[in-house]
Design an enzyme around this catalytic site. Sequence first.
Site, short mmCIF file in Angstrom:
data_model
loop_
_atom_site.label_atom_id
_atom_site.label_comp_id
_atom_site.label_asym_id
_atom_site.label_seq_id
_atom_site.Cartn_x
_atom_site.Cartn_y
_atom_site.Cartn_z
N ASP A 45 1.32 -42.61 22.90
CA ASP A 45 1.86 -42.06 21.65
C ASP A 45 3.38 -42.04 21.71
O ASP A 45 3.97 -42.05 22.80
CB ASP A 45 1.37 -40.61 21.44
CG ASP A 45 -0.13 -40.56 21.23
OD1 ASP A 45 -0.73 -41.59 20.85
OD2 ASP A 45 -0.70 -39.47 21.45
N1 URA Z 1 -3.86 -39.57 24.97
C1 URA Z 1 -3.03 -39.07 24.03
O1 URA Z 1 -3.37 -38.13 23.34
N2 URA Z 1 -1.84 -39.64 23.88
C2 URA Z 1 -1.39 -40.67 24.63
O2 URA Z 1 -0.26 -41.14 24.45
C3 URA Z 1 -2.26 -41.16 25.62
C4 URA Z 1 -3.49 -40.60 25.77
#
Ligand code: URA
Length: 236
Positions: free
Chosen positions: A106
């Site tokens: 993310d």
């Molecule tokens: N899970 C999440 O919620 N975000 C990420 O960036 C990776 C795994």
Amino acid sequence: MNLQRLDKIISSQTGISRKEARADIRRGLVSADGNTVKDCSAQFDAEKSQISYKGQALNYKKFIYIIMNKPKGVLSASNDRTRKTVVDLVPEDLKRNGLFPAGRLDRDTTGLLIITDDGDFAHRIISPKKHIYKTYMAELDGEVTDEMKRVFANGVVLADGTVCRPAELTAYNGNCATVKICEGKYHQIKRMFGTVGLGVNSLKRTAVGKLRLDEDLLPGQSRELTDRELKLIFKN
Ligand code: URA
């Protein structure tokens, strides 16, 4: 023998476009085995011929494998019209056409990201069927309980009914925890904690397989992976 057009070789190894490569070849900026070559369609085996671009020998590699310490606020993508991407952060000497992140983090997640131009390799890392575990360190807004560990170990059912594969949840002092998962559903870790009533204040990926984030890399920095490190990815 793996013969390829000269403009293709120059473009794939330097990150410039085929059009730019052709212009530079015609300008006499490319040599092969000591001779200037101005014919863009001339064919060479890049692993056997000594090809130079702008006076520098090309260290030909079919594929490239890069480790990055992803900073906050950067998109896990190859390109975007307005926002900065992880591929934008790759230093010029490692830039090539076709680079992409092998798995997405993310925008606000930090840590270990692998960037490559090798699709099969990326698939082996990303596919849940290959069972490569990714380790995340989460700062939470509450404490992890033993019951939560059991829920994670049995496979969390997300709010929309999606069933996750078993995950290993380990609690640390304060409100910190590590989670190991071998799949990458959208916002998976945040949604998994959401089902047990915990919010994620920050998330960092610290390992892929047995390859750990090189803490000497500052956020946004990257370098090529060594052969030894590449092997660690596929160990659990
Ligand atoms: N899970 C999440 O919620 N975000 C990420 O960036 C990776 C795994």
